[in-house]
Design an enzyme around this catalytic site. Structure first.
Site, PDB file in Angstrom:
ATOM      1  N   GLU A 323       0.837  -1.195   0.000  1.00  0.00           N
ATOM      2  CA  GLU A 323       0.000   0.000   0.000  1.00  0.00           C
ATOM      3  C   GLU A 323       0.876   1.251   0.000  1.00  0.00           C
ATOM      4  O   GLU A 323       1.770   1.389   0.840  1.00  0.00           O
ATOM      5  CB  GLU A 323      -0.894   0.041   1.240  1.00  0.00           C
ATOM      6  CG  GLU A 323      -1.803  -1.147   1.407  1.00  0.00           C
ATOM      7  CD  GLU A 323      -2.426  -1.191   2.804  1.00  0.00           C
ATOM      8  OE1 GLU A 323      -3.105  -2.184   3.102  1.00  0.00           O
ATOM      9  OE2 GLU A 323      -2.221  -0.239   3.592  1.00  0.00           O
ATOM     10  N   CYS A 324       0.622   2.166  -0.918  1.00  0.00           N
ATOM     11  CA  CYS A 324       1.227   3.491  -0.950  1.00  0.00           C
ATOM     12  C   CYS A 324       2.763   3.412  -0.912  1.00  0.00           C
ATOM     13  O   CYS A 324       3.391   3.174  -1.937  1.00  0.00           O
ATOM     14  CB  CYS A 324       0.680   4.363   0.170  1.00  0.00           C
ATOM     15  SG  CYS A 324       1.001   6.133  -0.087  1.00  0.00           S
ATOM     16  N   GLY A 325       3.376   3.600   0.248  1.00  0.00           N
ATOM     17  CA  GLY A 325       4.827   3.469   0.328  1.00  0.00           C
ATOM     18  C   GLY A 325       5.292   2.108  -0.148  1.00  0.00           C
ATOM     19  O   GLY A 325       6.377   1.972  -0.733  1.00  0.00           O
ATOM     20  N   LEU A 420      -0.987  -0.846  -4.570  1.00  0.00           N
ATOM     21  CA  LEU A 420      -1.889   0.258  -4.903  1.00  0.00           C
ATOM     22  C   LEU A 420      -1.570   1.465  -4.044  1.00  0.00           C
ATOM     23  O   LEU A 420      -0.956   1.343  -2.983  1.00  0.00           O
ATOM     24  CB  LEU A 420      -3.347  -0.153  -4.752  1.00  0.00           C
ATOM     25  CG  LEU A 420      -3.936  -0.508  -3.386  1.00  0.00           C
ATOM     26  CD1 LEU A 420      -5.452  -0.688  -3.519  1.00  0.00           C
ATOM     27  CD2 LEU A 420      -3.365  -1.792  -2.803  1.00  0.00           C
TER      28      LEU A 420
END
Length: 442
Positions: A323-325, A420
């Site tokens: 996720e993200c990072g 994502l």
């Protein structure tokens, strides 16, 4: 039936000192009461300060991510055996009201009173006008005020005298440079980066409020929590399905407690540090959350043992969720002063600096994927300043709400590896446990 009490600590805006005040009061009261801290909204950073203050996890309460029924159930479950629940609000009291995830909304859902933190650094009598406006706008049950950053006793008396009828002063916290907590692009500096300094800040705060904040009145203003729930027995899900390796260090540290609890009901959790080049060779599942990879690019680039292990795990079909990072880390590179090589599972290039992207997301699955079936929708939130400067991947989700990776799409997948930009609240994903189980048993 819960017998404890609770209240909400809110303000007119971000930056007023809610987190500091909540943490200090929680620490002071925890010497004689069993205190549980909560945080309204999608926040990973502020709960860390609560945790340091009371020595136990702080629990997120977010109507958008959780749904109203789950929010109530979570709050009631976490209040078992607790004397006092302190719920820190998100941003200003009414911010997020358009999606039903404001502090105001949470107060209504839980039927709890509100204490306001008012930053008096540049005002005095105007404080009462702010309090009256916040109380009457909803309206909402504002019962008390803590004045923050007060210059003197005379300044405090001016602020106190301005309060409308029915709202009491709980006291004040004087301005003190020793209580300052630095901020950066995603909020307060994390407790992991601050280290022992957080304990020193909270200790200093507890000393400062002695004789200035009426802690007994804080408890008296809280209202009883009346929740009916089951007998408290944990559901038996059978044998664990192996080990879940969870990335955790100063680069990857954004996880919801409820998400980790869900994973721990499926797997035995084992934490590893990509920054320190660690691996978990027998992992059945790998979870890489968000955080600050852009602040630790050299360490991540040089951690070749971790990079090679993740590549091998992905090639072997081991499910990986990022996720993200985590998405940034699994991409080809992150560009700051130069391009830093990352894991390169996805043909995506990340630029580390852009304008802030923040807000809730709603995603519709274009096809079956690691966590859900095609056609279903999931909710989450975005919280980053990076962006994909190019992407040569097919997408898994279409954004109903939110920015995503590019062109209104989010989520990329290779083998059983999915990444994502959206941060997920795993318990809200319908059928998550069953989906992960089916992938492992293929």
């Amino acid at each position: 039936m819960i017998t404890g009490k609770a209240l909400i600590i809110a303000s007119d805006r971000s930056g007023s000192g809610k987190t500091t005040v909540t943490s200090i009061i929680a620490a002071a009261l925890s010497s004689k009461l069993k205190v549980r801290a909560f945080k309204v909204g999608p926040d990973y950073i502020d709960p860390g300060y609560h945790r340091v203050a009371i020595g136990s996890p702080s629990i997120n309460l977010d109507p958008w991510l959780m749904g109203e029924e789950t929010l109530r159930e979570t709050f009631c479950r976490c209040m078992r055996g607790i004397d006092l629940g302190l719920i820190e609000g998100v941003m200003g009291l009414y911010d997020g009201v358009e999606v039903g995830s404001s502090t105001f909304h949470a107060a209504k859902l839980l039927s709890l009173p509100i204490i306001l933190v008012i930053d008096c650094s540049n005002i005095s009598y105007t404080a009462g006008a702010i309090v009256k406006g916040l109380r009457d706008y909803g309206p909402v049950n504002v019962v008390g005020v803590v004045f923050n950053n007060v210059a003197s006793s005379n300044h405090y008396n001016s602020c106190k005298s301005s309060l409308p009828n029915g709202v009491v002063s709980l006291g004040y916290i004087p301005y003190d440079a020793g209580l300052s907590i630095n901020e950066r692009h995603l909020g307060l500096v994390t407790v992991e980066d601050y280290g022992n300094k957080v304990k020193e800040i909270i200790k200093r705060g507890v000393e400062l409020i002695n004789g200035r904040i009426d802690l007994d009145l804080v408890y008296d203003l809280a209202e009883p929590v009346n929740c009916e729930y089951d007998n408290g027995q944990k559901e038996d899900y059978g044998d664990k399905l192996g080990i879940a390796a969870v990335a955790y260090d100063n680069a990857f540290l954004f996880y919801y407690r409820a998400s980790l609890d869900l994973l721990s009901s499926i797997f035995d959790l084992r934490f590893f540090s990509p920054m320190n080049n660690e691996v978990v060779n027998d992992a059945s599942f790998i979870y890489i959350g968000g955080g600050y990879p852009e602040l630790h690019l050299s360490e991540l680039e040089n951690a070749t043992n971790t990079i090679n292990w993740i590549r091998k795990a992905s090639d072997s079909g081991i499910p990986i969720l990022a996720e993200c990072g985590g998405l940034m880390y699994l991409s080809k590179y992150i560009r700051l002063d130069r391009e830093y090589r990352m894991v390169n599972l996805f043909d995506i290039g990340i630029a580390a600096k852009d304008k802030l992207t923040i807000g809730y997301t709603e995603l519709e699955a274009i096809r079956d994927n690691l966590i859900t079936q095609g056609g279903l929708r999931i909710r989450g939130h975005e919280f980053h300043v990076s962006y994909a400067e190019y992407s040569n991947e097919d997408y898994v989700f279409r954004n109903i709400r939110g920015r995503g990776i590019a062109n209104g799409f989010d989520g990329v997948m290779v083998n059983n590896t999915m990444a994502l930009y959206t941060h997920l609240y795993l318990p809200s994903i319908k059928g998550f446990r069953e989906r992960i189980t089916s992938v492992l048993k293929r």
